[in-house]
Design a protein around this motif. Sequence first.
Motif, short mmCIF file in Angstrom:
data_model
loop_
_atom_site.label_atom_id
_atom_site.label_comp_id
_atom_site.label_asym_id
_atom_site.label_seq_id
_atom_site.Cartn_x
_atom_site.Cartn_y
_atom_site.Cartn_z
N ASP A 245 -14.80 8.06 -5.27
CA ASP A 245 -13.71 8.43 -6.17
C ASP A 245 -12.35 8.32 -5.47
O ASP A 245 -12.17 8.89 -4.38
N LYS A 246 -11.42 7.62 -6.08
CA LYS A 246 -10.10 7.41 -5.49
C LYS A 246 -9.33 8.72 -5.36
O LYS A 246 -8.68 8.96 -4.34
N THR A 247 -9.39 9.59 -6.37
CA THR A 247 -8.61 10.84 -6.30
C THR A 247 -9.11 11.74 -5.18
O THR A 247 -8.32 12.35 -4.47
N LEU B 108 -7.86 10.24 -1.93
CA LEU B 108 -6.43 10.52 -1.73
C LEU B 108 -6.20 11.97 -1.32
O LEU B 108 -5.36 12.25 -0.46
N TRP C 99 -13.88 3.79 -1.07
CA TRP C 99 -12.67 4.06 -0.31
C TRP C 99 -13.11 4.50 1.07
O TRP C 99 -13.98 5.35 1.22
N GLN D 269 0.83 -1.20 0.00
CA GLN D 269 0.00 0.00 0.00
C GLN D 269 0.87 1.25 0.00
O GLN D 269 0.59 2.21 -0.72
N TYR E 274 -9.49 0.40 0.76
CA TYR E 274 -10.50 0.18 -0.27
C TYR E 274 -11.34 -1.02 0.13
O TYR E 274 -10.82 -2.06 0.48
N ILE F 190 -0.53 5.01 -1.19
CA ILE F 190 -1.82 5.11 -0.50
C ILE F 190 -1.56 5.13 1.00
O ILE F 190 -0.94 4.23 1.53
#
Length: 160
Positions: free
Chosen positions: A85-87, A90, A72, A54, A65, A59
């Motif tokens: 949404d991953k972005t 993050l 997430w 990871q 996840y 991440i």
Amino acid sequence: MVPAISLRDVQSWHRGCGNGMIIGNVGMVVLSVLASVRPTAAWKEVEAMAIEQQEMLGIPAQLKYHGGWKKWRLEVGETTHSFLDKTQALQVSKWVGECMVRLESSSNHSLTAELKEAGLKAKRSKQDLVKAVLRLRYKAASHPCICCTGVKAGIPLYKP
């Protein structure tokens, strides 16, 4: 710690389950095989390898996840927030990390004052103070997580 069962000894199987292939007998065979399987690595080693992978992907540790929910999950001071949404996840995770560093370097007096100003009870330990102020600042920043905005793909989950 279950001893391995030899599948070559046919007589022991006949004594145990007879000649019939009914569900109970098949279940006994499957159970004995599964009970004989041993993991090649300890759970701590597997967890350490997952955290290492990871970190290699960039991440943060507080962001996970969940494949079943396709979300997430971000841990923010003992509360968990979800993102599709991953972005976004993050970005918010980066904000939480930076905020955490600033809060840990703050004095207990300033953290307590911030909690009292918001009408909340002061905490005893530094760690509890940091978590409480982080939760407070997270709510004030109004990040786009599903649980706080109540929106999933443009559809309101509840009426505010």
